[in-house]
Design a protein around this motif. Sequence first.
Motif, PDB file in Angstrom:
ATOM      1  N   UNK A 176      -9.677  14.757  -8.847  1.00 43.98           N
ATOM      2  CA  UNK A 176      -9.008  15.535  -7.790  1.00 43.98           C
ATOM      3  C   UNK A 176      -8.899  14.786  -6.472  1.00 43.98           C
ATOM      4  N   UNK A 177      -8.547  13.508  -6.543  1.00 41.14           N
ATOM      5  CA  UNK A 177      -8.314  12.739  -5.310  1.00 41.14           C
ATOM      6  C   UNK A 177      -7.101  13.338  -4.595  1.00 41.14           C
ATOM      7  N   UNK A 178      -7.169  13.428  -3.276  1.00 37.27           N
ATOM      8  CA  UNK A 178      -6.091  14.088  -2.521  1.00 37.27           C
ATOM      9  C   UNK A 178      -4.921  13.165  -2.224  1.00 37.27           C
ATOM     10  N   UNK A 179      -5.218  11.894  -1.907  1.00 37.48           N
ATOM     11  CA  UNK A 179      -4.143  10.974  -1.508  1.00 37.48           C
ATOM     12  C   UNK A 179      -4.436   9.555  -1.993  1.00 37.48           C
ATOM     13  N   UNK A 180      -3.364   8.788  -2.161  1.00 34.88           N
ATOM     14  CA  UNK A 180      -3.510   7.338  -2.278  1.00 34.88           C
ATOM     15  C   UNK A 180      -3.050   6.745  -0.958  1.00 34.88           C
ATOM     16  N   UNK A 181      -3.851   5.855  -0.422  1.00 30.46           N
ATOM     17  CA  UNK A 181      -3.404   5.027   0.691  1.00 30.46           C
ATOM     18  C   UNK A 181      -2.991   3.696   0.064  1.00 30.46           C
ATOM     19  N   UNK A 182      -1.833   3.177   0.435  1.00 32.20           N
ATOM     20  CA  UNK A 182      -1.401   1.895  -0.125  1.00 32.20           C
ATOM     21  C   UNK A 182      -1.090   0.941   1.026  1.00 32.20           C
ATOM     22  N   UNK A 183      -1.764  -0.196   1.017  1.00 30.83           N
ATOM     23  CA  UNK A 183      -1.504  -1.184   2.060  1.00 30.83           C
ATOM     24  C   UNK A 183      -2.715  -2.068   2.263  1.00 30.83           C
ATOM     25  N   UNK A 184      -2.622  -2.903   3.262  1.00 28.50           N
ATOM     26  CA  UNK A 184      -3.720  -3.812   3.570  1.00 28.50           C
ATOM     27  C   UNK A 184      -3.358  -4.560   4.832  1.00 28.50           C
ATOM     28  N   UNK A 185      -4.378  -5.182   5.461  1.00 30.21           N
ATOM     29  CA  UNK A 185      -4.063  -5.843   6.730  1.00 30.21           C
ATOM     30  C   UNK A 185      -3.168  -7.057   6.506  1.00 30.21           C
ATOM     31  N   UNK A 186      -3.232  -7.631   5.306  1.00 31.30           N
ATOM     32  CA  UNK A 186      -2.400  -8.803   5.038  1.00 31.30           C
ATOM     33  C   UNK A 186      -1.888  -8.670   3.616  1.00 31.30           C
ATOM     34  N   UNK A 241       3.871   6.453  -8.535  1.00 29.28           N
ATOM     35  CA  UNK A 241       4.835   7.571  -8.639  1.00 29.28           C
ATOM     36  C   UNK A 241       5.071   7.959 -10.106  1.00 29.28           C
ATOM     37  N   UNK A 242       5.158   6.935 -10.929  1.00 29.76           N
ATOM     38  CA  UNK A 242       5.470   7.141 -12.341  1.00 29.76           C
ATOM     39  C   UNK A 242       4.315   7.817 -13.085  1.00 29.76           C
ATOM     40  N   UNK A 243       3.095   7.523 -12.664  1.00 33.74           N
ATOM     41  CA  UNK A 243       1.931   7.953 -13.440  1.00 33.74           C
ATOM     42  C   UNK A 243       1.090   9.034 -12.784  1.00 33.74           C
ATOM     43  N   UNK A 244       1.466   9.440 -11.569  1.00 29.88           N
ATOM     44  CA  UNK A 244       0.571  10.359 -10.864  1.00 29.88           C
ATOM     45  C   UNK A 244       1.363  11.270  -9.928  1.00 29.88           C
ATOM     46  N   UNK A 245       0.806  12.449  -9.684  1.00 33.23           N
ATOM     47  CA  UNK A 245       1.486  13.345  -8.737  1.00 33.23           C
ATOM     48  C   UNK A 245       0.750  13.382  -7.395  1.00 33.23           C
ATOM     49  N   UNK A 246      -0.260  12.534  -7.257  1.00 36.63           N
ATOM     50  CA  UNK A 246      -1.021  12.490  -5.990  1.00 36.63           C
ATOM     51  C   UNK A 246      -0.140  11.833  -4.913  1.00 36.63           C
ATOM     52  N   UNK A 247      -0.024  12.465  -3.735  1.00 35.06           N
ATOM     53  CA  UNK A 247       0.833  11.889  -2.683  1.00 35.06           C
ATOM     54  C   UNK A 247       0.404  10.478  -2.255  1.00 35.06           C
ATOM     55  N   UNK A 248       1.397   9.666  -1.958  1.00 33.55           N
ATOM     56  CA  UNK A 248       1.148   8.272  -1.528  1.00 33.55           C
ATOM     57  C   UNK A 248       1.408   8.153  -0.034  1.00 33.55           C
ATOM     58  N   UNK A 249       0.386   7.690   0.671  1.00 33.06           N
ATOM     59  CA  UNK A 249       0.518   7.462   2.115  1.00 33.06           C
ATOM     60  C   UNK A 249       0.434   5.962   2.364  1.00 33.06           C
ATOM     61  N   UNK A 250       1.469   5.399   2.951  1.00 33.65           N
ATOM     62  CA  UNK A 250       1.429   3.973   3.261  1.00 33.65           C
ATOM     63  C   UNK A 250       0.454   3.742   4.411  1.00 33.65           C
ATOM     64  N   UNK A 251      -0.319   2.671   4.270  1.00 33.46           N
ATOM     65  CA  UNK A 251      -1.314   2.293   5.286  1.00 33.46           C
ATOM     66  C   UNK A 251      -0.971   0.846   5.654  1.00 33.46           C
ATOM     67  N   UNK A 252       0.075   0.694   6.493  1.00 34.62           N
ATOM     68  CA  UNK A 252       0.677  -0.634   6.651  1.00 34.62           C
ATOM     69  C   UNK A 252      -0.060  -1.535   7.633  1.00 34.62           C
ATOM     70  N   UNK A 253      -0.086  -2.810   7.284  1.00 34.82           N
ATOM     71  CA  UNK A 253      -0.639  -3.799   8.198  1.00 34.82           C
ATOM     72  C   UNK A 253       0.433  -4.304   9.152  1.00 34.82           C
ATOM     73  N   UNK A 254       1.694  -4.056   8.798  1.00 36.76           N
ATOM     74  CA  UNK A 254       2.799  -4.480   9.659  1.00 36.76           C
ATOM     75  C   UNK A 254       4.052  -3.698   9.284  1.00 36.76           C
ATOM     76  N   UNK A 255       5.104  -3.880  10.097  1.00 34.42           N
ATOM     77  CA  UNK A 255       6.367  -3.161   9.857  1.00 34.42           C
ATOM     78  C   UNK A 255       7.038  -3.621   8.571  1.00 34.42           C
ATOM     79  N   UNK A 256       6.513  -4.702   7.986  1.00 36.03           N
ATOM     80  CA  UNK A 256       7.093  -5.186   6.732  1.00 36.03           C
ATOM     81  C   UNK A 256       6.656  -4.320   5.550  1.00 36.03           C
ATOM     82  N   UNK A 257       5.572  -3.583   5.767  1.00 41.11           N
ATOM     83  CA  UNK A 257       5.025  -2.815   4.640  1.00 41.11           C
ATOM     84  C   UNK A 257       5.528  -1.371   4.629  1.00 41.11           C
TER      85      UNK A 257
END
Length: 253
Positions: free
Chosen positions: A44-54, A68-84
Motif C-alpha cells: 500500500x505505498x502511496x506514491x512513487x517519487x522518480x528522479x535524482x540529483x544527477x 504506469x504500465x504495471x502499477x496504479x500508484x501515482x508517480x511524482x517527479x522529483x527532479x534534479x533539474x528542468x531536464x527531468x
Amino acid sequence: MKILEALKARSEQGKKSIAVLIDPDKIGDAEQLEPLLRLAAENCVDYFFVGGSLVTTTNLSAVVKTIKHNSSIPIILFPGSALQIDPTADAILFLSLISGRNPDLLIGQHVVAAPILKSNRLEVLPTGYILINSGKTTSVAYISNTTPIPEDKYSLAACTAMAGEMLGLKLIYLDAGSGAEHCVNRKMIHAVRKSVAVPLIVGGGINTPEKAIHALDAGADLIVVGNALEKSPELLTEIAEKVYDWNQTVSAK
Ligand code: 1GP
C-alpha cells in the motif's frame, strides 16, 4: 482527488503516507523495476517519487512508462533539474531549494520549466526543499552547490520553512540526501513541524522501521524511502507496516 489535496487532507487527519524513491540511474530496466512495483502495491505505498540529483541516463521516460504500465500508484517527479520532466507522470515536485543560496535552484530552473509545465497536465506541487546536514557530503549537496542546514540549527530550519510557507509554497521537504549517513533527527523534524501548517515530507537515510517511526512521530506526514530498498527491498514491508499501523491507530480514535 488531486495529490496536494489528498496530502493536505491526510495531514489534517493525522494520517501518514509513504513514497518509494526510484532513481532512474540505479534502475537498469523493467525487469529490475517490476519486483519493486509488486512489493509497493502489496504494501500500500502511496506514491512513487522518480528522479535524482544527477540523472545521467536517458532512462527517466522508460522508468515512468514501466511504472504506469504495471502499477496504479501515482508517480511524482522529483527532479534534479528542468531536464527531468516527463509529462506522463502524475505530478511534479516544483522544488525551490530554500536552504541554499543558489539562484538557479531557487528560481532559475523554474523559469525554464514553467512554459513546459504550463503546456502539460502534470500537477505542479510547489515545494520548499530544505537540505539538512547528514554527516558526509551527499550528491544533492555537491550537485546543488549549496550548504545544508547544520543538523542542530533547529530555528534556522524552522524559519526557513516558515519563509517558504509565507512565500506560498504548499509542501516542505526536509531531506538529508539519498543514502544519508544520518537521517533528519527528531528534534529537527519537530521544530519544522511546529513552524508550518503545510504537509511535511521527510527523507534521506530512512533505512530501518525505527527511523521511519521516529520521523512519523516527530511530525512527518510523508516519508520517502529509496536507497535502502536497492539493497534490501524487503525492508519496504517492515517500514510500510509502521505507516499502516500508525494510520490504523488514527482511524480507531
Ligand atoms: C532522497 O529523500 C530521498 O532525496 C530518499 O532518501 O534514498 O536515502 O531513502 P534515501
